[in-house]
Scaffold this motif. Structure first.
Motif, PDB file in Angstrom:
ATOM      1  N   SER A 144      19.797 -39.580   7.286  1.00  0.00           N
ATOM      2  CA  SER A 144      18.661 -39.404   6.393  1.00  0.00           C
ATOM      3  C   SER A 144      17.784 -38.227   6.784  1.00  0.00           C
ATOM      4  O   SER A 144      17.160 -37.599   5.929  1.00  0.00           O
ATOM      5  CB  SER A 144      17.827 -40.688   6.359  1.00  0.00           C
ATOM      6  N   ALA A 145      17.704 -37.891   8.072  1.00  0.00           N
ATOM      7  CA  ALA A 145      16.881 -36.758   8.503  1.00  0.00           C
ATOM      8  C   ALA A 145      17.587 -35.438   8.266  1.00  0.00           C
ATOM      9  O   ALA A 145      16.965 -34.429   7.923  1.00  0.00           O
ATOM     10  CB  ALA A 145      16.530 -36.891   9.983  1.00  0.00           C
ATOM     11  N   GLY A 146      18.904 -35.428   8.477  1.00  0.00           N
ATOM     12  CA  GLY A 146      19.677 -34.210   8.360  1.00  0.00           C
ATOM     13  C   GLY A 146      20.821 -34.203   9.355  1.00  0.00           C
ATOM     14  O   GLY A 146      21.135 -35.219   9.981  1.00  0.00           O
ATOM     15  N   VAL A 147      21.434 -33.034   9.516  1.00  0.00           N
ATOM     16  CA  VAL A 147      22.602 -32.877  10.378  1.00  0.00           C
ATOM     17  C   VAL A 147      22.446 -31.594  11.184  1.00  0.00           C
ATOM     18  O   VAL A 147      21.958 -30.582  10.675  1.00  0.00           O
ATOM     19  CB  VAL A 147      23.906 -32.800   9.557  1.00  0.00           C
ATOM     20  N   VAL A 148      22.874 -31.638  12.447  1.00  0.00           N
ATOM     21  CA  VAL A 148      22.937 -30.448  13.284  1.00  0.00           C
ATOM     22  C   VAL A 148      24.396 -30.234  13.689  1.00  0.00           C
ATOM     23  O   VAL A 148      25.033 -31.140  14.228  1.00  0.00           O
ATOM     24  CB  VAL A 148      22.063 -30.575  14.541  1.00  0.00           C
ATOM     25  N   LEU A 149      24.912 -29.043  13.414  1.00  0.00           N
ATOM     26  CA  LEU A 149      26.298 -28.703  13.723  1.00  0.00           C
ATOM     27  C   LEU A 149      26.328 -27.664  14.840  1.00  0.00           C
ATOM     28  O   LEU A 149      25.876 -26.526  14.644  1.00  0.00           O
ATOM     29  CB  LEU A 149      27.002 -28.144  12.485  1.00  0.00           C
ATOM     30  N   PHE A 150      26.831 -28.044  16.016  1.00  0.00           N
ATOM     31  CA  PHE A 150      27.105 -27.101  17.093  1.00  0.00           C
ATOM     32  C   PHE A 150      28.582 -26.723  16.975  1.00  0.00           C
ATOM     33  O   PHE A 150      29.457 -27.587  17.090  1.00  0.00           O
ATOM     34  CB  PHE A 150      26.830 -27.723  18.459  1.00  0.00           C
ATOM     35  N   GLU A 151      28.872 -25.427  16.739  1.00  0.00           N
ATOM     36  CA  GLU A 151      30.231 -25.031  16.398  1.00  0.00           C
ATOM     37  C   GLU A 151      30.694 -23.831  17.210  1.00  0.00           C
ATOM     38  O   GLU A 151      29.913 -22.902  17.467  1.00  0.00           O
ATOM     39  CB  GLU A 151      30.316 -24.677  14.910  1.00  0.00           C
ATOM     40  N   ARG A 152      31.979 -23.864  17.586  1.00  0.00           N
ATOM     41  CA  ARG A 152      32.645 -22.692  18.149  1.00  0.00           C
ATOM     42  C   ARG A 152      33.496 -22.059  17.048  1.00  0.00           C
ATOM     43  O   ARG A 152      34.178 -22.748  16.308  1.00  0.00           O
ATOM     44  CB  ARG A 152      33.515 -23.069  19.352  1.00  0.00           C
ATOM     45  N   ASP A 153      33.436 -20.745  16.970  1.00  0.00           N
ATOM     46  CA  ASP A 153      34.088 -20.018  15.892  1.00  0.00           C
ATOM     47  C   ASP A 153      35.125 -19.084  16.505  1.00  0.00           C
ATOM     48  O   ASP A 153      34.812 -17.969  16.906  1.00  0.00           O
ATOM     49  CB  ASP A 153      33.043 -19.225  15.099  1.00  0.00           C
ATOM     50  N   THR A 154      36.356 -19.533  16.605  1.00  0.00           N
ATOM     51  CA  THR A 154      37.426 -18.749  17.211  1.00  0.00           C
ATOM     52  C   THR A 154      38.242 -18.090  16.112  1.00  0.00           C
ATOM     53  O   THR A 154      38.939 -18.756  15.354  1.00  0.00           O
ATOM     54  CB  THR A 154      38.329 -19.640  18.085  1.00  0.00           C
ATOM     55  N   ARG A 155      38.153 -16.772  16.027  1.00  0.00           N
ATOM     56  CA  ARG A 155      38.807 -16.028  14.955  1.00  0.00           C
ATOM     57  C   ARG A 155      40.156 -15.476  15.397  1.00  0.00           C
ATOM     58  O   ARG A 155      40.390 -15.230  16.578  1.00  0.00           O
ATOM     59  CB  ARG A 155      37.904 -14.890  14.484  1.00  0.00           C
TER      60      ARG A 155
END
Length: 672
Positions: A144-155
């Motif tokens: 209900s508050a929201g979402v936090v996404l910690f992401e690694r971006d390997t191209r």
């Protein structure tokens, strides 16, 4: 406002000695910028994207909650030096989804020593995205508050080679951090590995009082990926971390925070047909946590230790469909199962307590299961107008596995089917500005910590008496840009039926009805090519309608005023954080953090900080800062009260003070 584009640096000495060529990536090489981030701004409706590798003020973060508090709308329930619980718009705990590379993780501690953000070293990730409000259904249930996404971006790499990045941070009170990340590979695949270490001693507040707050954390991660073409990636990854942390707010410290993780993911993107993207992931997170009262402090009499653990297994599968040129649909499902166990020991000696819990069998006390289906669509009505909407349904099950003597609801099960959904209209105007309005609804299943307390029916268990929480919220706002000016304004109004409230003085969980409202206002003015003024304002108002009281654990009005200079390789900045008094409180009530309750009113305060940066080379960046320049003694409204710990300042029945003046220096290098 300038977007943050930053790679930080590493220690690629072994790779350099091998003579491997630097990698050619499928995107332009990014160089280090000396700008120190003080308040990341929204770049699209209800979304904040920020680079966790960028240097920040206050001192660059060592855990996830510390990182998030620099974003307008976030606060932290503080308990000393580390492992605070993040709060978004007055909502904390399982109301705020925290995903690490798409995976959910739940702490083991019954008193929230280890919220999910405790297992995050932000700089080891490539991107952090915050989605505010119940305005998406793609990332889990009940957020209900929201979402936090910690992401690694390997191209994907265009040719065989390597890249590396890393940093060193040093500061007052023994602060020293190290981070390194290296990727080696070519067009067909890659290997990526990295590690972090963060340490600090007890800090002192502005009056020179020592606060029991030392910590030591380390983490490592590794991944092997296959990239047979530009559209496909398959990755097997693993992570391992551990540490210790002293707490000023309680009678025990955390002496083990071991996390073991393994994950397998597949994605195929930009396929161009009716099915444009497909992605899936399965994962397992295991947390083994130990707390005691003798490793990092001297016990009063009895030596005590507790050893909870938690295993979370989950998966997600989704597909992005393009039924028409102006219509995009994301459909999918997710599932999660987790089991919590515990054991403990005590005795008149350290050996007796340690052997006691190590020799004891782990006893399961609760288990959860969830299955969800979701669909989220975007309709492009015109080039400037679009409608975004989504719906999901979640099947939840919880089982009380506690012994009958410990729980009046032992052996019972709680099953629910809970819906969530939202609908938002967005319209672009003025070339690069947008306004929006959205209505969202989220239903949240009571979590482990809420069910473990006594019930509102007078029994010793809230397992069955606690009803799901239902939030219906209106969000509206605008992101406006015109020449040197930028403005982001967002407001929300929500009705929460069956809000789950804990009364810590009575050890009781109960449902109440609540109203919440507030918003964030962020502005920037580039009044000179080298000078930029930035500001932000965040406010939350919560009311417990059932009791006719203020809603507990709501942060006060907060403003940030900054002035930044950036010219060539040099930068400098000043940040003034101003927090208003908070006279709205419900003494004794709060959320799931152990004794995280309102203690009474707080006075306002202002904290002044300075920073400077120098980039001697495009791959090297040096930044430095002074936080709390005036050495002010202050405590956050959401700070907890403290325990009486010999050799340290006593904060019994009063809030724990924050650090006094802090000097810090950070060195970064990026090679690719």
């Amino acid at each position: 406002m300038k977007k943050e584009t930053l790679w930080v640096a590493g220690m690629p000495f072994a790779l350099m000695s091998l003579g491997l060529p630097r990698v050619a990536m499928s995107e332009p090489v990014r160089t280090l910028t000396p700008v120190v981030v003080t308040a990341p701004a929204a770049d699209e409706p209800l979304v904040v994207r920020t680079d966790p590798k960028a240097p920040r003020q206050p001192i660059p973060a060592h855990d996830g909650a510390d990182f998030l508090k620099s974003i307008p709308g976030f606060s932290v329930i503080r308990k000393g030096g580390t492992d605070g619980d993040p709060v978004l718009r007055g909502f904390s705990g399982s109301r705020l989804g925290i995903l690490l590379d798409g995976q959910e993780i739940y702490g083991g501690c019954g008193g929230r020593m280890d919220p999910p953000t405790a297992y995050v070293y932000p700089e080891s990730y490539d991107r952090v995205t915050v989605l505010k409000g119940p305005q998406s259904v793609r990332y889990g249930a009940g957020q209900s508050a929201g979402v936090v996404l910690f992401e690694r971006d390997t191209r994907r790499m265009e040719s065989f080679g390597w890249k590396a990045n890393g940093s060193l941070t040093a500061g007052s009170f023994g602060r020293n951090d190290q981070m390194a990340d290296v990727q080696v590979g070519g067009p067909q695949g890659y290997v990526r590995a990295g590690g972090t270490r963060a340490q600090a001693d007890d800090y002192k507040d502005g009056d020179g009082n020592r606060v029991h707050s030392e910590y030591l954390r380390w983490s490592s991660h590794a991944a092997v990926g296959l990239t047979p073409d530009d559209k496909t990636r398959i990755e097997l990854s693993a992570a391992l971390s551990d540490g210790r942390a002293a707490y000023a707010d309680r009678s025990m410290d955390g002496v083990k925070f071991r996390r073991e993780n393994v994950s397998l993911m597949f994605e195929r993107k930009r396929m161009g047909g009716f099915v444009d993207e497909v992605e899936g992931r399965v994962y397992q997170n295991y947390v083994d946590h130990v707390m005691d009262n003798y490793t990092l402090r001297k016990p009063d009499k009895m030596y005590m230790a507790s050893n909870p653990d938690r295993r979370t297994t989950g998966g997600r599968l989704s597909a992005t469909l393009r039924p028409a040129e102006a219509w995009k649909v994301v459909i999918g499902g997710d599932t999660r199962q987790d089991v919590h166990r515990s054991r403990g020991g005590k005795g008149m000696t350290e050996t007796a307590a340690t052997d006691g819990y190590l020799d004891a069998a782990r006893v399961e006390d609760m288990r959860f299961r969830q299955y969800g289906l979701f669909s989220e669509s975007t309709w492009y009505l015109t080039d400037a107008d679009r409608v975004i909407g989504g719906a999901r349904a979640d099947w939840h099950e919880a089982r009380d596995q506690r012994p009958s003597g410990a729980s009046a609801t032992a052996g019972t099960r709680d099953d629910r089917i809970l819906p969530s959904g939202f609908l938002r209209y967005e319209r672009d105007y003025g070339g690069n500005s947008t306004w929006y309005v959205g209505l969202g609804h989220a239903e949240r299943f009571p979590d482990y910590w809420e069910r473990m307390k006594g019930g509102s029916d007078g029994g010793n268990s809230a397992f069955l008496s606690t009803r799901p929480e239902k939030t219906t919220q209106l969000d509206l706002g605008t992101n406006w840009r015109s020449g040197p000016f930028g403005l982001s304004a967002s407001a929300f109004y929500g009705q929460v039926d069956d809000y789950i409230l804990i009364n810590w003085d009575r050890n009781m969980t109960r449902n109440v009805d609540a109203t919440v409202m507030g918003g964030e206002l962020e502005g920037s003015w580039q009044f000179d090519p080298a000078w930029q003024a930035v500001s932000s304002l965040a406010y939350v108002f919560g009311r417990n309608r059932t009791d006719g009281k203020p809603l507990a654990q709501q942060p006060p009005l907060e403003a940030r005023l900054g002035l930044n200079y950036a010219q060539g390789p040099y930068s400098a900045g000043v940040l003034w954080r101003v927090v208003a008094p908070q006279n709205r409180y419900d003494e004794g009530s709060g959320g799931i953090v152990a004794n995280g309750k309102d203690l009474g009113p707080t006075g306002g305060f202002g904290v002044l900080s300075f920073n400077a940066g120098w980039r001697p080379h495009k791959s090297v960046l040096l930044t430095a800062g002074v936080d709390n320049v005036l050495n002010k003694t202050y405590a956050e409204h959401l700070s907890k009260s403290g325990a009486d710990i010999p050799g340290n300042a006593s904060f019994v029945n009063v809030r724990i003070n924050e650090p006094g003046r802090v000097f810090w220096l950070k060195a970064q290098i990026a090679l690719e």
